[in-house]
Design an enzyme around this catalytic site. Structure first.
Site, PDB file in Angstrom:
ATOM      1  N   THR A  46     -12.645  12.638  -4.923  1.00 41.82           N
ATOM      2  CA  THR A  46     -12.843  11.276  -5.433  1.00 41.82           C
ATOM      3  C   THR A  46     -11.528  10.541  -5.673  1.00 41.82           C
ATOM      4  OG1 THR A  46     -13.103  12.282  -7.628  1.00 41.82           O
ATOM      5  CG2 THR A  46     -15.109  11.676  -6.476  1.00 41.82           C
TER       6      THR A  46
ATOM      7  N   SER B 101      -7.884   6.146 -12.599  1.00 39.16           N
ATOM      8  CA  SER B 101      -8.424   5.485 -11.413  1.00 39.16           C
ATOM      9  C   SER B 101      -7.296   5.400 -10.403  1.00 39.16           C
ATOM     10  CB  SER B 101      -8.936   4.080 -11.757  1.00 39.16           C
ATOM     11  OG  SER B 101      -9.258   3.386 -10.582  1.00 39.16           O
ATOM     12  N   ARG B 102      -7.453   6.086  -9.264  1.00 35.83           N
ATOM     13  CA  ARG B 102      -6.360   6.116  -8.287  1.00 35.83           C
ATOM     14  C   ARG B 102      -6.242   4.808  -7.521  1.00 35.83           C
ATOM     15  NH1 ARG B 102      -8.576  11.528  -7.377  1.00 35.83           N
ATOM     16  NH2 ARG B 102      -7.478  12.914  -8.771  1.00 35.83           N
ATOM     17  N   VAL B 103      -7.271   3.960  -7.594  1.00 34.79           N
ATOM     18  CA  VAL B 103      -7.156   2.615  -7.019  1.00 34.79           C
ATOM     19  C   VAL B 103      -6.402   1.730  -8.006  1.00 34.79           C
ATOM     20  CG1 VAL B 103      -8.457   0.589  -6.266  1.00 34.79           C
ATOM     21  CG2 VAL B 103      -9.206   2.870  -5.592  1.00 34.79           C
TER      22      VAL B 103
END
Length: 525
Positions: free
Chosen positions: A352, A378-380
Site C-alpha cells: 500500500t 501517507s506516502r502520497v
C-alpha cells in the site's frame, strides 16, 4: 447387477483424450466444495465452469438458471483439473458433467448496482429484484500500466480531522487501515463514506463496501446506518459474510474491484473498502489447503502476497486520455496484540501507499479515533492535500509527535522547565481538538477553521477538559456570524491572506463573546 461405482469407473476409463470434447469434462470426486475433474484439456486458470447445465444455451442463460452451479478452475494438473465450486456443491456428484465457458470468471456490472447489496457473483441479496446489466467485468484483470495513469493529486476527504490534517489521502491511492480488533477500523471507513455527503454531488465517489467474513447482523446494521444517513444512494455493498463459503469470501474483494473499475472506466471516481483482508487471507488459506497446495510461512500459501498485490494494484488515478477516473482502496487488516510485523500485515503494508495505524492503548484512553501519529503515514502525502489544510496543518504532526515523546518522558521527571510545560499543555489541547465521535464526519471548511484556531493559540487558555466544548462553540460561532469564511474556504480550497485575516478577526470576536471559557485557566507563562 453392476454397482453405480463400477459404472462410473467404466465411464471414466472410456473418457479418453481422443474421444472427449475439449469443452466437456466429468467430475471424478468432490469434497468440501472442491471438484476434481477429468477432461477439459484446454481449460484456463480462473475460467468459469458450469456443472450439469444442459446444452445449447448461452452463458447468460446458464448463469441465470437456478440449477446451474458455477465453478472456477484453480489447479491445472497434468491429468486432471481441480475447481472451486461457487454455488451449492451438494448438487455436484461424481459423474456430473462439467462445461467450460472459454471465459475467465466474470460478474455483471451496472449502474443499477448503486444502492444495492450483492454477492460476489453479482446476485442481489437485498430482495430488491434483479439487476439489469449489459456488461460483465472479469474478476481478475491486469492492472493499468504506468502510461495509462497519472499522479495522485485530487484529495479524498474522510471527514476525520486527524486523517485529513496529518495523513491526507488522494483519489487513486491505497491507504491501509490497520489495528487490533475493536479499535475503530470499520468506523473510519464508514465515516469516509458518510463524509461524501459533504461533497458536491458531482464530486462524490461511488463507495463500494466489501464485507469479508463478517457477521450478517453487522452487514444489516451497516446498510441501515448508510440508509438512515442518506449515504446509500451512492453506495454498493458486496457481501460475503461469515455464512458464505471460503470460495465466495476469496472472490469478494476481486468482485468489489471489478465493480469499482466499471465506474473508473467511465471517468468517475470510486472508493472500495475491503473489510477485511485478514479474513480474506484465512479464506484463501482454507481454499488452498483443500486444493492440496503446499502451505508456506505461517501455513499461508506462497502466493498470498501476489494475491493481495494484484488486487490492490488495480487501484489507480487514470490519465486524461483514459478518462481521468480513479479507484481508491481502503484495505483493512486486523493485528493481534498490535503485532504489525506478522506475515499478512507486513505483506499489505509493503503493497500500500501508506497506513493509518490504530492503537489499542490510545483507544482505551478515550482518544477516538485512536490514530498513532508516529506509525501512520501517507506516502502520497501533501501532493493530494487541499492547499488550505496544507497551510494550517503543516506544524500539527510535528507538534503532536513531540508531545507524545515528552509525555512519555514526563512520567519519569517531576521538575519541568517552562518551555516543556507549554509544549505539553499545547499538545493536550491538540489531542482534544482532534477527538471525534464516530458517525460524525466534519466538513472540510469546518476542519480548516478549527485547526487554524488551535494552531494560532485559540485554546491555549482553555482548560483541557473544556477544549472540545470550546471547539464546538467556536464552530457554531463561525457558522452563525462568519459563514462567508466557510464558503470562501469551500470555494477557493486555499487560505489566501484575506481569509486568514477574517479568521483571526472571528477568533478575536469569539474570545470576546465567550470570556467564561478563558477566565478559569491560565496557560504557563
Amino acid at each position: 447387477m453392476q454397482s453405480i461405482v463400477e459404472k462410473l469407473k467404466k465411464e471414466i476409463e472410456n473418457f479418453t483424450p481422443e474421444t472427449r470434447d475439449e469443452k466437456i469434462g466429468m467430475v471424478v470426486s468432490v469434497s468440501d466444495g472442491i471438484a476434481e475433474i477429468e477432461g477439459l484439456p484446454d481449460v484456463l486458470m480462473s475460467e468459469m465452469l458450469l456443472f450439469d447445465t444442459g446444452e445449447g444455451k448461452t452463458l447468460e442463460e446458464l448463469t441465470r438458471e437456478t440449477d446451474a452451479v458455477i465453478g472456477m478452475a484453480q489447479n491445472l494438473e497434468e491429468e486432471r483439473v481441480r475447481a472451486v465450486i461457487l454455488g451449492d456443491y451438494g448438487k455436484v456428484r461424481e459423474g456430473t458433467v462439467v462445461k467450460s465457458t472459454g471465459t475467465i470468471l466474470s460478474i455483471p456490472v451496472s449502474s443499477e448496482m448503486v444502492g444495492r447489496v450483492v454477492d460476489p457473483l453479482g446476485n442481489p441479496l437485498d430482495g430488491g429484484g434483479s439487476i439489469k446489466a449489459k456488461q460483465r467485468n472479469p474478476i481478475e484483470r491486469k492492472a493499468y500500466g504506468v502510461i495509462d495513469r497519472q499522479s495522485v493529486n485530487v484529495p479524498l476527504h474522510t471527514g476525520i480531522k486527524a486523517i485529513d490534517a496529518m495523513i491526507p489521502i488522494g483519489r487513486g491511492q491505497r491507504e491501509l487501515i490497520i489495528g487490533d480488533r475493536g479499535t475503530g477500523k470499520t468506523a473510519i471507513a464508514i465515516d469516509a463514506i458518510l463524509n461524501q455527503l459533504n461533497e458536491k454531488p458531482e464530486d462524490r465517489p461511488i463507495c463500494i463496501y466489501v464485507v469479508i467474513g463478517q457477521k450478517d447482523s453487522k452487514v444489516a446494521k451497516l446498510v441501515h446506518q448508510l440508509k438512515q444517513k442518506g449515504a446509500f444512494d451512492y453506495s454498493i455493498v458486496v457481501s460475503a459474510s461469515s455464512s458464505a463459503s471460503a470460495a465466495l469470501q476469496f472472490l469478494a474483494p476481486f468482485a468489489g474491484a471489478a465493480v469499482g473499475e466499471f465506474f473508473m472506466d467511465q471517468g468517475k471516481d470510486a472508493l472500495v473498502i475491503y473489510d477485511d483482508l485478514s479474513k480474506h487471507a484465512v479464506a484463501y488459506r482454507q481454499m488452498s489447503l483443500l486444493l492440496r497446495r503446499p502451505p508456506g510461512r505461517e501455513a499461508y500459501p506462497g502466493d498470498i502476497f501476489y494475491l493481495h498485490s494484484r488486487l490492490l494494484e488495480r487501484s489507480a488515478k487514470l490519465s486524461p486520455e483514459r478518462g481521468g477516473g480513479s479507484l481508491t482502496a481502503f484495505p483493512i487488516i486486523e493485528t493481534q496484540e498490535g503485532d504489525v510485523s506478522a506475515y499478512i500485515p507486513t505483506n499489505v503494508i509493503s503493497i500500500t501507499d501508506g497506513q493509518i495505524y490504530l492503537e489499542g492503548e490510545l483507544f482505551n484512553k478515550g482518544i477516538r479515533p485512536a490514530v498513532n501519529v508516529g506509525l501512520s503515514v501517507s506516502r502520497v502525502g501533501s501532493a493530494a492535500q487541499t492547499k488550505a489544510m496544507k497551510k494550517v496543518a503543516g506544524k500539527l504532526r510535528l507538534e503532536l509527535a513531540q508531545f507524545r515523546e515528552l509525555e512519555a518522558f514526563v512520567q519519569f521527571s517531576g521538575d519541568l522547565d517552562l518551555n516543556t510545560k507549554k509544549q505539553i499543555e499545547r499538545g493536550k489541547r491538540m489531542v482534544e481538538i482532534l477527538k471525534q465521535d464516530k458517525g460524525m464526519p466534519e466538513p472540510f471548511p469546518r476542519q480548516v477553521s478549527l485547526i487554524f484556531g488551535a494552531i494560532n493559540g485559540l485554546f491555549d487558555a482553555v482548560p483541557a477538559e473544556r477544549v472540545r466544548e470550546a471547539g464546538l462553540k467556536f464552530l457554531t460561532h463561525i457558522e452563525n456570524h462568519h459563514k462567508d469564511i466557510l464558503e470562501k474556504i469551500e470555494e477557493y480550497r486555499d487560505m489566501p491572506e484575506d481569509v486568514a485575516k477574517a479568521l483571526e478577526a472571528a477568533i478575536a470576536s469569539f474570545k470576546t463573546a465567550h470570556g467564561d471559557l478563558f477566565s478559569q485557566y491560565e496557560s504557563p507563562r
